[in-house]
Design an enzyme around this catalytic site. Structure first.
Site, mmCIF file in Angstrom:
data_model
loop_
_atom_site.group_PDB
_atom_site.id
_atom_site.type_symbol
_atom_site.label_atom_id
_atom_site.label_comp_id
_atom_site.label_asym_id
_atom_site.label_seq_id
_atom_site.Cartn_x
_atom_site.Cartn_y
_atom_site.Cartn_z
ATOM 1 N N HIS A 239 0.820 -1.217 0.000
ATOM 2 C CA HIS A 239 0.000 0.000 0.000
ATOM 3 C C HIS A 239 0.856 1.272 0.000
ATOM 4 O O HIS A 239 0.708 2.145 -0.863
ATOM 5 C CB HIS A 239 -0.921 0.032 1.223
ATOM 6 C CG HIS A 239 -1.890 -1.103 1.288
ATOM 7 N ND1 HIS A 239 -2.370 -1.737 0.166
ATOM 8 C CD2 HIS A 239 -2.487 -1.715 2.339
ATOM 9 C CE1 HIS A 239 -3.215 -2.685 0.534
ATOM 10 N NE2 HIS A 239 -3.303 -2.697 1.848
ATOM 11 N N MET B 8 -3.051 22.753 2.624
ATOM 12 C CA MET B 8 -1.719 23.343 2.599
ATOM 13 C C MET B 8 -1.526 24.128 3.888
ATOM 14 O O MET B 8 -2.267 25.077 4.155
ATOM 15 C CB MET B 8 -1.562 24.262 1.393
ATOM 16 C CG MET B 8 -0.226 24.955 1.298
ATOM 17 S SD MET B 8 1.102 23.877 0.774
ATOM 18 C CE MET B 8 0.802 23.845 -0.990
ATOM 19 N N LYS C 212 5.756 5.046 7.555
ATOM 20 C CA LYS C 212 5.360 4.725 8.932
ATOM 21 C C LYS C 212 4.022 3.995 8.915
ATOM 22 O O LYS C 212 3.063 4.455 8.280
ATOM 23 C CB LYS C 212 5.245 6.002 9.753
ATOM 24 C CG LYS C 212 4.902 5.785 11.225
ATOM 25 C CD LYS C 212 4.710 7.121 11.948
ATOM 26 C CE LYS C 212 5.977 7.929 11.975
ATOM 27 N NZ LYS C 212 5.817 9.184 12.764
ATOM 28 N N LYS D 244 -0.198 -0.566 14.221
ATOM 29 C CA LYS D 244 -1.490 -0.939 14.799
ATOM 30 C C LYS D 244 -1.526 -0.555 16.272
ATOM 31 O O LYS D 244 -0.484 -0.371 16.901
ATOM 32 C CB LYS D 244 -1.719 -2.451 14.650
ATOM 33 C CG LYS D 244 -1.980 -2.901 13.217
ATOM 34 C CD LYS D 244 -2.263 -4.379 13.155
ATOM 35 C CE LYS D 244 -2.735 -4.796 11.772
ATOM 36 N NZ LYS D 244 -4.061 -4.246 11.432
#
Length: 515
Positions: free
Chosen positions: A274, A403, A357, A360
């Site tokens: 992912h 932003m 990073k 769980k």
């Protein structure tokens, strides 16, 4: 030309391609076969995605039939009853939901059989062929999509059975495609073995390796943001960007999946697929076009430019209580948390750390990309301590882009403060149906668009990055640090990000706007 005469050559006009890939609807009936139909993935993700595609008109009842296949001996009615509770109403169609569900369930037929026996797959082929015949479909013009909602260990025998007994009989515009779910192996060797076994049976254009993160709305927006907006083009490089974080956080543990999770760990489960796919889209060069192969070529180039991961730029963690799960070994070395720095050795990104990073049982649930820019040179407002400019893309929950920048605090004094320019999807697109990732990706498989699927050489390059690190962890050479559930993870992870160059903003919290 030898006579000295000029000639005029008439060429076909240059065809300007639209920024959106145009899809030409295909003829021929469509059969969607969900293998592993009685399992959790099928009932929670695959069938609901097909229902929403059906309700929104992307697949038509007169053109499609859905077949479920599994070992469990149940009837058509039993399968439909299992699925019904997971078919949630489509936005804007709540009033007709019950009728829609009833019509959709009538499209589903169930066939029971083993995954490695000829008999079951002959029955499946017979059921599909009877449907195709009922639609007066010309032999070879029909379309067969096999969705393997199964463990990877059974991919090879299932693919062999499909190849032997369930293929579209000839090539008259029809096709046979297979969709396979992650994990694609445990390391480079097992992934290559799996790819070779499937590759002997199907050509690469027939194979759709699905990573549902590539179907998320904000992930699909990454290329548009980067390559369709002028002001990003000169900023998106090592001259302006200090570091990039790609973060996945869950506020719950393995929740009954401890035995399964312990076989893989957080790196194999989240980072190697992912988050690495997100990194590719953030870091890739502009492709020649939006054709799937051009896009995937650029992703492979990025992966091949990633330097080997250094042990001193990795922090592993395991939350306290993980091994209390009876399905997890007491001496498990499996990380439930990891922070690591990836470095890309090319002209655009040399010296820019990509901080990955995932964890769980942390203090929040979110997935986001955080692009942190360098300090402003010659800071006349003395505001650097308030924080750097950041461009944040929140993938889930509360999809948004904002932003973070420094502005004048309203009032008579000349003081500065951190604020944001914010595009929150729930507020901006209130009337828009934002599809689930599986809906988009299944539709892509029907349309034959492989842009958002993982190619074989891309998969190989991804495993080449992580396999050495994973083997060191598997051998026990690297140990996870304990951390308390509900925390940020091991303190060493924040220190690693700081050492890599990330500057945390204290006192500023982004609050999603309310409607």
């Amino acid at each position: 030309m030898g006579s000295g005469q000029w000639t005029v050559e008439h060429r076909a006009p240059i065809r300007s391609e639209s920024s959106v890939n145009e899809y030409v609807p295909e003829i021929g009936c469509l059969s969607v076969i969900v293998l592993g139909a009685s399992g959790d993935l099928a009932k929670k993700k695959t069938f609901p995605a097909l229902f929403h595609l059906y309700r929104q008109g992307f697949i038509q009842s007169q053109d499609v039939h859905i077949f479920g296949y599994a070992r469990t001996a149940i009837s058509d009615h039993d399968l439909r009853s299992r699925i019904r509770g997971y078919l949630t109403p489509c936005k804007g169609f709540e009033e007709t939901h019950e009728e829609d569900v009833a019509q959709f369930l009538r499209l589903i037929k169930y066939v029971s059989g083993a995954y490695d026996k000829e008999e079951g797959f002959r029955l499946l082929d017979k059921a599909i062929s009877e449907y195709e015949l009922s639609k007066n479909s010309t032999e070879g013009s029909s379309r067969r999509l096999f969705y393997l909602a199964l463990p990877p260990s059974v991919y090879p025998p299932v693919c062999k059975m499909i190849r032997s007994y369930c293929m579209n009989k000839s090539d008259l515009g029809g096709w046979t495609r297979i969709v396979v779910e992650k994990p694609f192996g445990r390391d480079l060797a097992s992934a290559e073995e799996l790819s070779a076994q499937i590759g002997e049976l199907f050509d690469e254009p027939q194979i759709y390796r699905i990573d549902h993160y590539l179907g998320k709305e904000l992930v699909q927006n990454l290329m548009v943001l980067r390559f369709a907006n002028r002001f990003f083009l000169p900023l998106w490089n090592r001259d302006n960007i200090s570091n990039i974080q790609i973060v996945f956080r869950e506020d719950f543990g393995t929740d009954g999946r401890g035995g399964y999770f312990d076989q893989y760990g957080i790196i194999r489960d989240i980072i190697q697929n992912h988050l690495l796919q997100v990194l590719c889209l953030v870091a890739m060069e502009k492709p020649v076009s939006l054709k799937p192969e051009h896009v995937r070529d650029e992703k492979v180039k990025v992966l091949q430019s990633v330097l080997p991961i250094e042990d001193n730029e990795v922090v592993l963690g395991q939350y306290e209580g993980y091994t209390d799960d009876p399905t997890v070994p007491d001496n498990s070395n499996t990380p439930t948390f990891a922070t690591m720095v990836l470095r890309i050795h090319n002209e655009r990104w040399e010296g820019v750390p990509f901080i990955m990073k995932a964890g769980k049982a942390l203090n929040s649930r979110k997935a986001e990309i955080r692009v942190q820019f360098k300090d402003v040179p010659g800071d006349i407002y003395k505001c650097q301590k308030q924080g750097r400019n950041e461009f944040v893309i929140r993938l889930q929950p509360s999809e948004a882009m904002y932003m973070k920048l420094t502005v004048k605090q309203p009032g008579l004094e000349m003081t500065t403060a951190q604020s944001e320019l914010d595009l929150s999807y729930r507020q901006r697109y209130q009337e828009t149906i934002i599809p689930e990732a599986y809906e988009r990706l299944i539709l892509d498989t029907i349309r034959g668009d492989q842009q958002h699927f993982v190619r074989r050489d891309e998969l190989k390059a991804a495993w080449e990055i992580f396999t050495p690190l994973l083997h060191r962890i598997d051998r026990g050479e690297m140990k996870p640090l304990p951390y308390k559930p509900g925390s940020r993870g091991p303190e060493e992870a924040d220190k690693l990000a700081q050492k890599a160059g990330y500057v945390q903003t204290h006192g500023y919290i982004w609050i999603p706007p309310t409607l």
